[in-house]
Design a protein around this motif. Structure first.
Motif, PDB file in Angstrom:
ATOM      1  N   THR A  47       6.441  -0.965  -4.331  1.00  0.00           N
ATOM      2  CA  THR A  47       5.068  -0.763  -3.891  1.00  0.00           C
ATOM      3  C   THR A  47       4.125  -0.778  -5.089  1.00  0.00           C
ATOM      4  O   THR A  47       4.546  -0.540  -6.224  1.00  0.00           O
ATOM      5  CB  THR A  47       4.925   0.583  -3.144  1.00  0.00           C
ATOM      6  N   SER A  80       1.698   6.852  -3.091  1.00  0.00           N
ATOM      7  CA  SER A  80       1.589   6.736  -1.633  1.00  0.00           C
ATOM      8  C   SER A  80       2.674   7.541  -0.928  1.00  0.00           C
ATOM      9  O   SER A  80       3.582   8.099  -1.567  1.00  0.00           O
ATOM     10  CB  SER A  80       1.710   5.267  -1.228  1.00  0.00           C
ATOM     11  N   LYS A 121       1.635   1.309  -5.065  1.00  0.00           N
ATOM     12  CA  LYS A 121       1.042   2.646  -5.014  1.00  0.00           C
ATOM     13  C   LYS A 121       2.136   3.705  -5.086  1.00  0.00           C
ATOM     14  O   LYS A 121       2.581   4.236  -4.060  1.00  0.00           O
ATOM     15  CB  LYS A 121       0.234   2.825  -3.721  1.00  0.00           C
ATOM     16  N   SER A 178       0.812  -1.221   0.000  1.00  0.00           N
ATOM     17  CA  SER A 178       0.000   0.000   0.000  1.00  0.00           C
ATOM     18  C   SER A 178       0.841   1.263   0.000  1.00  0.00           C
ATOM     19  O   SER A 178       0.361   2.337  -0.378  1.00  0.00           O
ATOM     20  CB  SER A 178      -0.910   0.018   1.237  1.00  0.00           C
TER      21      SER A 178
END
Length: 328
Positions: A129, A134, A131, A105
């Motif tokens: 990751t 993020s 994302k 995430s």
């Protein structure tokens, strides 16, 4: 009927995992950026420190594997648990190190809370990751992203499944590129794997050979030959004249010579090494791999090989040496 329905459900669940991983890998194959990977590898090689892996939960377990792979392939590395790092273990990281953080995430609390300390130290940060937008992805200098077109593949779409597969692949991809840039060889790999069959098979013949071995002159009598073989405890003796190898004598050579002497009505005690020996014996380079020596012995059904360096004998490698080193 119930058992059949349960089996069908299990089959569909398994296929969902395989499909999710396959689609994620197919997407990564098309979207990864070799230039970004090359830039990260160049930065790592330009720093004297280690690559510190961190991640929480399942991502942390993957990070441990990636750290182990990097360390075993020539890149000093270790795993730092982010929760422990928040309670003092961040002191293990020096300004000479770099960090590779894993979080599907990109918002794992422990990892995100660790970022200010790392950035304050000026430590280069990379992230794996799904994302890139993020907190982790934005803080990282290099973000190695992946996508999950079919989700995790989990029946509940909750447990990390396809995501950990993609993280593992990213870790191996980075390790492979570092190996290529460093010119990491089989010799280097063997040095990092001194125990176990992998390291043994990658050892060189020179690492296992006997550097002293029995030898007699071509004019040596049968009794001298037997004495040399008994003392050498290798089931053989070389026949040498100065540094030159004339031949080898084994137990089989002696048996054949005795049978021939009896057939010809000669006194076997009058036999000389030059009459008994096998000429032009098989040799192997001291730079050859131990596994090559093993393959040669097995193919020829012999128990030892003379070892040569630049055309001159320099040792003997015996099948017992290969067994003791767990090459076989």
């Amino acid at each position: 009927m119930k058992d059949e329905n349960e089996a069908a459900g299990a089959g569909r669940a398994g296929e969902a995992v395989l499909d999710a991983a396959r689609e994620g890998l197919a997407d990564l194959r098309e979207t990864w950026d070799p230039l970004q990977v090359d830039a990260w590898c160049a930065a790592i090689m330009g720093r004297p420190g280690r690559v510190v892996l961190t991640g929480m939960g399942k991502s942390g377990l993957v990070a441990q594997k990636v750290a182990a792979t990097l360390a075993s392939t020539g890149c000093p590395s270790f795993f730092l648990h982010p929760a422990e790092a928040l309670h003092g273990d961040v002191g293990m990281v020096t300004r000479e190190d770099s960090v590779l953080a894993l979080s599907n995430s990109g918002e794992s609390e422990e990892v995100v809370r660790l970022l200010p300390s790392l950035l304050r130290l000026g430590i280069p940060l990379a992230a794996i990751t799904s994302k890139p937008e993020s907190s982790l992805g934005q803080a990282a200098q290099w973000t190695f992203a992946y996508r999950l077109p079919l989700g995790e593949g989990c029946p509940l779409d909750l447990a990390p499944m396809a995501s950990t597969t993609l993280q593992l692949v990213w870790g191996d991809l980075l390790a492979a590129n570092l190996m290529a840039r460093r010119g990491f060889t089989r010799d280097h790999f063997a040095l990092n794997h001194p125990a176990g069959s992998l390291g043994a098979k990658l050892m060189k013949v020179k690492d296992l050979m006997h550097k002293s071995w029995p030898m007699v002159a071509p004019s040596a009598s049968l009794t001298v030959v037997l004495k040399a073989m008994t003392g050498g405890r290798l089931g053989m003796t070389s026949v040498m004249e100065g540094p030159e190898l004339h031949g080898l004598i084994t137990d089989g050579d002696i048996r054949r010579a005795l049978e021939a002497a009896e057939w010809e009505g000669r006194n076997p005690l009058e036999l000389r090494a030059g009459q008994i020996m096998t000429r032009r014996p098989i040799q192997i380079s001291d730079r050859a791999l131990a596994i090559e020596a093993a393959a040669d012995m097995e193919a020829r059904k012999i128990t030892f090989l003379m070892v040569e360096r630049e055309g001159r004998p320099c040792g003997v490698i015996h099948i017992h040496d290969l067994l003791a080193a767990k090459v076989l």
